[in-house]
Write a protein that holds these residues in place. Structure first.
Motif, mmCIF file in Angstrom:
data_model
loop_
_atom_site.group_PDB
_atom_site.id
_atom_site.type_symbol
_atom_site.label_atom_id
_atom_site.label_comp_id
_atom_site.label_asym_id
_atom_site.label_seq_id
_atom_site.Cartn_x
_atom_site.Cartn_y
_atom_site.Cartn_z
ATOM 1 N N THR A 191 0.820 -1.196 0.000
ATOM 2 C CA THR A 191 0.000 0.000 0.000
ATOM 3 C C THR A 191 0.856 1.247 0.000
ATOM 4 N N GLY A 192 0.392 2.252 -0.734
ATOM 5 C CA GLY A 192 1.085 3.532 -0.759
ATOM 6 C C GLY A 192 0.369 4.533 0.122
ATOM 7 N N VAL A 193 1.137 5.412 0.755
ATOM 8 C CA VAL A 193 0.558 6.433 1.641
ATOM 9 C C VAL A 193 1.089 7.811 1.248
ATOM 10 N N PHE A 194 0.355 8.857 1.645
ATOM 11 C CA PHE A 194 0.691 10.201 1.188
ATOM 12 C C PHE A 194 1.628 10.980 2.113
ATOM 13 N N SER A 195 2.075 10.347 3.212
ATOM 14 C CA SER A 195 3.026 11.044 4.093
ATOM 15 C C SER A 195 3.915 10.035 4.798
ATOM 16 N N LYS A 214 4.271 -4.300 2.388
ATOM 17 C CA LYS A 214 5.153 -3.205 2.015
ATOM 18 C C LYS A 214 4.332 -1.926 2.056
ATOM 19 N N ILE A 215 4.876 -0.894 2.675
ATOM 20 C CA ILE A 215 4.235 0.415 2.735
ATOM 21 C C ILE A 215 5.129 1.377 1.963
ATOM 22 N N ILE A 216 4.577 2.005 0.937
ATOM 23 C CA ILE A 216 5.357 2.811 0.004
ATOM 24 C C ILE A 216 5.132 4.299 0.241
ATOM 25 N N TYR A 222 4.374 11.109 -3.655
ATOM 26 C CA TYR A 222 3.469 10.144 -4.281
ATOM 27 C C TYR A 222 3.154 8.984 -3.326
ATOM 28 N N ASP A 223 1.932 8.466 -3.440
ATOM 29 C CA ASP A 223 1.555 7.316 -2.599
ATOM 30 C C ASP A 223 1.744 6.006 -3.372
ATOM 31 N N THR A 228 9.760 9.011 -9.938
ATOM 32 C CA THR A 228 10.125 10.422 -10.116
ATOM 33 C C THR A 228 11.106 10.875 -9.043
ATOM 34 N N ASN A 229 11.276 10.051 -8.017
ATOM 35 C CA ASN A 229 12.185 10.359 -6.924
ATOM 36 C C ASN A 229 12.463 9.066 -6.157
ATOM 37 N N ASP A 230 13.414 9.131 -5.242
ATOM 38 C CA ASP A 230 13.686 7.987 -4.387
ATOM 39 C C ASP A 230 12.456 7.685 -3.531
ATOM 40 N N PHE A 231 12.379 6.479 -2.989
ATOM 41 C CA PHE A 231 11.195 6.114 -2.218
ATOM 42 C C PHE A 231 11.572 5.245 -1.034
ATOM 43 N N LYS A 232 10.763 5.346 0.013
ATOM 44 C CA LYS A 232 10.954 4.532 1.214
ATOM 45 C C LYS A 232 9.957 3.387 1.212
#
Length: 329
Positions: A191-195, A214-216, A222-223, A228-232
């Motif tokens: 799942t992706g989250v906005f913060s 996995k939490i993106i 971006y969620d 477009t950028n690095d991600f956690k």
């Protein structure tokens, strides 16, 4: 509600029990529309606490129509939305690519609130009929590899909230709850989250479960994995920062993954990608999310997961899953 609002306006927070009780009362129609709108707005003016999020989640899970799909090893790809980026329907497309790769997807979704088109808008546009009939959902999983859990059919207690969210047209704490309240409670979830703050809360909540997850969160907001950028990514094993230079995908411009300005335009993008006519950037971002989703459920190395995702997209297996699902309504 007057006392609750006064309490919150004094910069106080709710305990888990209070949050759960209030949401149950809200679902039972004990508050009017103005009170509900005012209550929801509070959490746009300050960060929701972990206790509040847990309480709201417990209430929705207690009130929802639960569904047992445990015989399938399912994955959910529901994100929070609310990132304000107006991309095309990446997570929905990813769901069909994952299904085309042979895994089982129980996707939770809803109509778009702060975006042009949510996953429910997209499927409805193509004539898909939502169902909460367990036998139908199992048939869809068995034959198409994917079923769709349209939130309003499983969370009928939230009927008092839907029209207000639609009128507000901004993200609310209900965006934060969507991925946490899949009525099938799948064994796997990406799942992706906005913060970043919300990602940490999800991580805490999921750690208390037995699911693979996995939490993106992309560092530019971006969620999803936007490239477009690095991600956690927060996952069972901990947290990791992924740099675009270190993953087998290309760096993309934000403009290259923009969605359309209407449901119809987004549907055209959706169909074009599944049919193998997506742009290089559109394909790349879908494949990136599908790769990490497949890794979540299979634990296979990323390069192998990427190969599976590419075969699903380019051999039209994802398209076949989509077409099969539409025939099963």
């Amino acid at each position: 509600m007057k006392d609750i609002l006064h309490h919150l306006y004094q910069h106080n927070t709710l305990s888990k029990a209070q949050a759960k009780s209030i949401l149950i009362d809200l679902a039972q129609g004990k508050f009017n529309d103005f009170q509900i709108a005012s209550f929801m707005t509070v959490f746009n003016m300050r960060t929701i606490t972990l206790a509040e999020l847990q309480g709201f989640r417990e209430a929705l899970l207690e009130l929802c129509l639960s569904i047992d799909l445990s015989e399938f090893n399912t994955l959910d790809l529901c994100g929070t939305g609310g990132d304000g980026k107006d991309t095309f329907n990446i997570s929905t497309l990813t769901s069909f690519i994952v299904a085309g790769a042979g895994e089982k997807v129980a996707k939770h979704g809803n109509y778009g609130v702060s975006s042009v088109s949510g996953s429910s808008n997209m499927l409805e546009h193509f004539g898909f009929q939502f169902s909460n009939d367990q036998s139908i959902l199992k048939k869809q999983l068995d034959q198409a590899g994917i079923c769709f859990l349209h939130a309003p059919l499983f969370h009928p207690a939230m009927k008092n909230v839907g029209p207000i969210r639609k009128d507000l047209k901004v993200k609310t704490f209900f965006n934060m709850l969507g991925p946490l309240v899949n009525p099938a409670q799948p064994q796997n979830q990406m799942t992706g989250v906005f913060s970043l703050e919300l990602a940490r809360m999800y991580h805490f909540i999921f750690q208390e479960s037995s699911k693979n997850y996995k939490i993106i969160y992309a560092l530019d907001g971006y969620d999803e994995i936007s490239l477009t950028n690095d991600f956690k990514i927060y996952e069972n094993q901990g947290e990791n920062l992924y740099k675009i230079a270190d993953v087998p995908f290309k760096h993309l411009k934000q403009s290259s993954i923009q969605g359309g300005t209407s449901i119809e335009e987004n549907a055209q993008i959706f169909k074009s990608i599944l049919e193998g006519n997506g742009t290089e950037a559109q394909n790349e971002v879908v494949l990136a999310n599908a790769t990490f989703a497949l890794n979540t459920i299979t634990h296979d190395p990323l390069d192998l997961c990427k190969e599976k995702a590419e075969r699903s997209l380019y051999d039209k297996k994802g398209l076949h899953a989509f077409q099969t699902l539409l025939k099963l309504v």
